[in-house]
Write an enzyme that holds these catalytic residues in place. Structure first.
Site, PDB file in Angstrom:
ATOM      1  CD  GLU A   1      12.728   2.998   3.374  1.00  0.00           C
ATOM      2  OE1 GLU A   1      11.686   3.791   3.569  1.00  0.00           O
ATOM      3  OE2 GLU A   1      13.318   2.699   2.266  1.00  0.00           O
TER       4      GLU A   1
ATOM      5  CD  GLU B   1      14.030   3.484  -0.892  1.00  0.00           C
ATOM      6  OE1 GLU B   1      13.023   3.055  -1.508  1.00  0.00           O
ATOM      7  OE2 GLU B   1      13.728   4.512   0.067  1.00  0.00           O
TER       8      GLU B   1
ATOM      9  CG  HIS C   1       9.293   1.192   3.319  1.00  0.00           C
ATOM     10  ND1 HIS C   1      10.471   1.039   2.464  1.00  0.00           N
ATOM     11  CD2 HIS C   1       9.409  -0.051   4.228  1.00  0.00           C
ATOM     12  CE1 HIS C   1      10.971  -0.161   2.626  1.00  0.00           C
ATOM     13  NE2 HIS C   1      10.320  -0.641   3.795  1.00  0.00           N
ATOM     14  CD  GLU C   2       9.171   5.692   2.016  1.00  0.00           C
ATOM     15  OE1 GLU C   2       9.907   5.282   1.443  1.00  0.00           O
ATOM     16  OE2 GLU C   2       7.756   5.310   1.792  1.00  0.00           O
TER      17      GLU C   2
ATOM     18  CG  HIS D   1      -2.083  -0.916   1.259  1.00  0.00           C
ATOM     19  ND1 HIS D   1      -2.661  -1.536   2.435  1.00  0.00           N
ATOM     20  CD2 HIS D   1      -2.474  -1.825   0.360  1.00  0.00           C
ATOM     21  CE1 HIS D   1      -3.626  -2.274   2.285  1.00  0.00           C
ATOM     22  NE2 HIS D   1      -3.397  -2.576   0.848  1.00  0.00           N
TER      23      HIS D   1
HETATM   24  C1  NOJ Z   1       9.708   4.050  -1.146  1.00  0.00           C
HETATM   25  C2  NOJ Z   1      10.312   2.597  -0.457  1.00  0.00           C
HETATM   26  O1  NOJ Z   1      11.098   2.822   0.426  1.00  0.00           O
HETATM   27  C3  NOJ Z   1      10.322   1.618  -1.451  1.00  0.00           C
HETATM   28  O2  NOJ Z   1      10.661   0.407  -1.012  1.00  0.00           O
HETATM   29  C4  NOJ Z   1       9.202   1.351  -2.376  1.00  0.00           C
HETATM   30  O3  NOJ Z   1       9.557   0.644  -3.301  1.00  0.00           O
HETATM   31  C5  NOJ Z   1       8.927   2.693  -3.003  1.00  0.00           C
HETATM   32  N1  NOJ Z   1       8.753   3.812  -2.117  1.00  0.00           N
HETATM   33  C6  NOJ Z   1       7.417   2.552  -3.769  1.00  0.00           C
HETATM   34  O4  NOJ Z   1       6.511   2.448  -2.692  1.00  0.00           O
HETATM   35 CA    CA Z   2      11.899   4.720   1.401  1.00  0.00          CA
END
Ligand code: NOJ
Ligand code: CA
Length: 701
Positions: free
Chosen positions: A501, A507, A482-483, A413
């Site tokens: 994360e 990444e 994440h974020e 999501h």
């Molecule tokens: C940032 C996330 O850290 C990464 O893992 C993800 O693939 C992209 N956003 C897209 O949602």
């Molecule tokens: Ca990220």
């Protein structure tokens, strides 16, 4: 004269009464609380008689009622000792000791109709936690916080591992410098990160790791961040004073409070050994036990994904088409496919087969749902609906296929920062997951937040992430965010919020690269707050492999990527590389297949922030041990002492080592795999290449 003497006596007497001292259970740490002139609360902290925090003021400034900054007298003050233990559902060790001495001071503001607050200090052997509490009372019900004024008045110009203060992102690279050098380095350190909002005054983020000239390690962060904004630290680089800086909302306010309530804990982990900083469980101890009744569905996860291929130049895309002005409600099946879509039935099946053949629990699939055509950078409210797949991704068919193969598909999501849209659709989205057999979701918050004016780290968003975790729990769903705001040990209270994360992870190896020292700093900073979905396991580190002529690379050796499974704690671990790359190095891949993700015990063997970390861990309920050692850009010799093994038995150790000619930028794929018989008396010197590592698995012989 007599009156003057009498007055002096009263003053000195009240000063003595007002100073309160407690020590840590082992006596190493000492905390002193006292009221300074004008009834201003202050505290100071020392370790083995050395000052850690010099007298520092405490207080909270408010918008609408009188501030909680001064004019206090001490009411009651209570002390108690706690020494118990608890077992996390998943963790670095089976049992965690919770041993502290507590001081609870009640502070009364006589001029405010006897309004009162409390400050609760808990002094552990590994540091201090304290928080402000606002009990229910006649003359205090609601208040709005303008700023928290908690000072951390440091004893010197410490070496600091820091990232710029920012309301929206933690995805900065670390800078190492003295506190006094931060002003001169701030501009350079504030690199471009999407949707960033650097703090305008001089500030750094927590967890903030410092080392004093005389070898004290000090880590400042917070625990149990609930219904409150995240804290950064203002810096006075001349006097080495840090002070709390809370994340504001769109109106500039920081927190909306109603009694009975309290702030998160402010934490100061201290030791003269770097290994003890990594071993600290203080932040978890300051979080509340979970209220979830049934936790049997919360399980460690080792997963692969349709993911890295989106980052390595030109391989594939999240989006199905190359249109860039689509809207929710458009007929996505009418879009012209771009021919590069990653989340196709065929590709996902290939991943399911690979996961199943190699013992992985799950396959993350990103780019399965409509909306990716213009998800990035548009501050658009309704990007995704979380239930509509692209035409080439068959939810039912793929989930039945995964079930047949004994693996799960992990839901994705991405909210693109639109928390409003996500909250509105959350129930439907989670129901859709349950109906289709998903039990875990990776959430993402790339972009400026909606509600507009809110930040990733503001009170509203802090409550949003917790709301998502709680709602997910109602559906027995695990969350990997994440974020989101940096973690503060809430995985104890919300154990289905399994990992986050919230830092610069793998990444970025595909977007400029991470410094070889980065991963030797993260456990001392970001991971102090909780498990990280770092997404390790990249074997094809030279990315010009995909993009001939390019110079992008992952700045580690292959073996260092293996070591991360031990040095970077998380009960959710990804093997992030493409399946075909694992098939090219089957003997090294064996370590990823074998390594545990949940532990009975952890032994921090060697550590120095910015330089190296070596950790050994015993797998949960198994006679298996795993060791990971990493170094920065310098080669080093790790000194491995196997005395963590039970005595009197023989074991077989498989040692994955950097090849003689290996380094992060030359021959990163050169490695050796050797077997060795070891016991608890074995000592081993192991060379780590520049930007390299060592990984060891150990079993009973
Ligand atoms: C940032 C996330 O850290 C990464 O893992 C993800 O693939 C992209 N956003 C897209 O949602
Ligand atoms: Ca990220």
């Amino acid at each position: 004269m007599r009156t003057l003497l009498f007055t002096l006596l009263i003053i000195s007497c009240s000063v003595t009464i007002q100073a309160q001292v407690i020590t840590s259970p082992n006596g190493n740490l000492s905390l002193k609380f006292e009221l300074a002139a004008n009834g201003i609360p202050t505290y100071q902290l020392s370790f083995k008689q050395k000052p850690v925090i010099k007298p520092s003021t405490l207080g909270i400034e408010t918008v609408d009622v009188a501030s909680f900054s001064g004019g206090f007298t001490i009411g009651k003050s209570e002390q108690k000792t706690v020494n118990d233990a608890w077992n996390p559902i998943m963790g670095e060790q089976k049992t965690i000791r919770n041993n502290y001495n507590q001081l609870l001071v009640t502070l009364i503001q006589k001029a405010e109709k006897d309004r009162f607050i409390q400050i609760r200090f808990r002094l552990f052997n590994d540091g201090l936690g304290f928080r402000y509490e606002f009990p229910k009372q006649e003359n205090l019900k609601y208040f709005i916080i303008k700023e928290e004024n908690t000072q951390f008045n440091l004893a010197g110009d410490h070496k600091t591992f820091w990232i710029p203060g920012d309301y929206d992102t933690n995805e900065y690279a670390y800078t190492t410098s003295k506190l006094s050098e931060i002003p001169g380095l701030m501009k350079k350190a504030t690199i471009d990160v999407h949707a960033q909002y650097p703090i305008k005054t001089l500030a750094i983020q927590t967890p903030s790791m410092m080392k004093s000239a005389d070898g004290l390690y000090i880590n400042i962060h917070e625990a149990a961040l609930i219904n409150y904004p995240a804290m950064s630290l203002n810096l006075d680089a001349v006097n080495f004073k840090l002070s709390s800086h809370l994340t504001p909302d769109g109106l500039g306010n920081k927190g909306y409070m109603q009694t009975d309530t309290h702030t998160p804990w402010r934490t100061i982990v201290v030791s003269d050994k770097a290994t003890e900083i990594l071993a600290s469980k203080l932040i978890l101890n300051l979080n509340e036990p979970t209220a979830y009744k049934d936790v049997s569905w919360i399980k460690p996860v080792k997963y692969i994904g349709v993911w890295w291929e989106y980052f390595v130049a030109g391989k594939s895309s999240w989006a199905y088409s190359s249109e860039n002005n689509v809207k929710m409600g458009d007929d996505f099946s009418k879009l012209k496919p771009n021919g590069r879509h990653g989340a196709t039935n065929e590709n996902v099946k290939k991943h399911i087969d690979f996961a199943s053949a190699n013992g992985f629990d799950a396959v993350l699939v990103e780019g399965w749902n409509v909306g990716w055509e213009d998800w990035f950078g548009n501050w658009k409210e309704n990007v995704f609906d979380y239930v509509t797949p692209y035409p080439d991704f068959n939810v039912k068919e793929l989930n039945s296929y995964a079930k047949l193969k004994g693996v799960k598909i992990m839901m994705h999501h991405e909210t693109s920062g639109s928390a409003t849209n996500y909250e509105r659709r959350l129930d439907t989205a989670f129901k859709f997951m349950v109906e289709n057999g998903y039990n875990a979701v990776k959430t993402g918050y790339v972009g400026k937040i909606i509600p507009r004016g809110e930040h990733h780290d503001s009170q509203w968003m802090v409550n949003h992430y917790i709301h998502v975790a709680e709602k997910a729990a109602e559906h027995k769903i695990m969350v990997n965010s994440h974020e989101a705001v940096r973690p503060t040990g809430l995985n104890r209270t919300y154990p289905n919020w399994i990992a986050q994360e919230s830092a610069r992870g793998t990444e970025f190896e595909a977007m400029g690269g991470l410094a070889p020292e980065h991963a030797t700093i993260l456990p001392f900073t970001r991971l102090m707050g909780g498990p990280m979905d770092y997404t390790p396991g990249i074997f094809q580190t030279d990315l010009s492999y995909y993009n001939p002529g390019g110079n992008q690379r992952v700045n580690t050796t292959l073996v260092k990527q293996l070591a991360y499974y031990v040095t970077m704690y998380s009960p959710l671990q990804m093997a992030a590389d493409l399946p075909e790359n694992y098939l090219r190095f089957p003997d090294a891949f064996q370590f990823i297949k074998d390594v545990a993700v949940d532990w009975d015990d952890t032994y921090i063997l060697e550590a120095e922030p910015g330089d190296y970390i070596t950790i050994a861990r015993k797998a949960k309920n198994k006679n298996e041990w795993f060791v990971g050692g990493i170094t920065d850009e310098n080669t080093r010799e790790a000194n491995l002492n196997f005395n963590f093994l039970p005595t009197g038995k023989k074991y077989i150790a498989t040692i994955y080592a950097d090849g003689k000619d290996a380094s992060w930028n030359k021959m990163p794929q050169s490695y050796t795999v050797k077997k060795l018989t070891v016991n608890s008396k074995t000592r081993l010197k192991q060379r780590l290449a520049a930007g390299g590592g060592v990984a060891i698995s150990i079993r009973l012989l």
